[in-house]
Write an enzyme that holds these catalytic residues in place. Sequence first.
Site, PDB file in Angstrom:
ATOM      1  N   TRP A  21       0.926  -1.293   0.048  1.00  0.00           N
ATOM      2  CA  TRP A  21      -0.031  -0.100  -0.166  1.00  0.00           C
ATOM      3  C   TRP A  21       0.970   1.261   0.023  1.00  0.00           C
ATOM      4  CZ3 TRP A  21      -3.691   1.648   4.475  1.00  0.00           C
ATOM      5  CH2 TRP A  21      -4.311   2.893   4.234  1.00  0.00           C
ATOM      6  N   TYR A  57      -4.112   1.535  -4.612  1.00  0.00           N
ATOM      7  CA  TYR A  57      -2.865   1.810  -4.182  1.00  0.00           C
ATOM      8  C   TYR A  57      -2.216   2.874  -5.168  1.00  0.00           C
ATOM      9  CZ  TYR A  57      -3.997  -1.789  -0.673  1.00  0.00           C
ATOM     10  OH  TYR A  57      -4.579  -2.590   0.466  1.00  0.00           O
TER      11      TYR A  57
END
Length: 331
Positions: A21, A57
Amino acid sequence: MEYRTLGNSPVQASAVTFGAWAIGGWMWGGSDRADAIEAIRASFDEGVTSIDTAPIYGQGHSEVLVGEAIKGIPREKVQLLTKFGMRWDTRQGDFAFHTTDNDGNPLDVFKYAAKESVIRECEDSLRRLGTDYIDLLQIHWPDKTTPVSETMEALEILLQQGKIRAAGVSNYSAELLKEARQTLAVASDQVPYSMVERSIEKELVPYCLETGTSIIAYSPLQRGLLTGKIKPDHVFAPGDHRPGTLFYRPENIRRINAFLDKIRPLAGDKGVSLSQLVIRWTIDRPGITVALAGARNAAQAAENARAAAFSLAADERNLIDTALGELVLES
């Protein structure tokens, strides 16, 4: 490193899995491409063969970086875990939130997991990752506008086509997981879990133990807070989401750091860092198959990976649990 099977699937993942992430930059105040790629490769060198990412992300940026980082590694030696269902390029589905991309442009994100969307997102992820199959494909968040059965049917199609090796869910409650399993025996549920966030222990963990469903724990370091390096006056980069969360309130940072001071001597006795102690505790918990650990550079990645290189005795786990029982956070 320890390697653990995800549910009833053929996929074996490293107990410590690289969480990608932060390297996407989005909601983390940006990222450095070279550092991100070096972090993944350093992690792999330490035995971390699994990487968890998602299209949202960085709006594809994280997946692209993961694809670049694994070039030159035999494909069968790495497990790619990604997701679907958080769309920023359509207004279909369930509105999730307003955000901005890495360049500061406004975005509206929708939870959308209709069959045709799942299949399209899988193709997009395959392209960005530079591969012809995904080891574990997971719905990122529940979509209340699409029947769970329809989403699971899409995953079944992708399994039959060989585009994915295993299907999973993320952020599903025990109730939703039961509904999903009426259509497809999913391998895993990816949910938040850490020393200070243990709400899944009440219903989800018992159900997953009963059904043989793996739990992939994300944010085991509570987004960096359980490293002991964050102080109440910490200055975050613009765009970093953490200051707005419960755990990052200054008083809670103080209380968590006081707890960490209680277990710090144990880390010292074992010759490990606080981060490593926290991750080891996490992957030892009942029902937890894998813990995701993010890193923004090679040193962090190597440190996280080495959390699987030692063990905790029963009395050491009891010491940690006793200290945890004394921690009360401000709500």
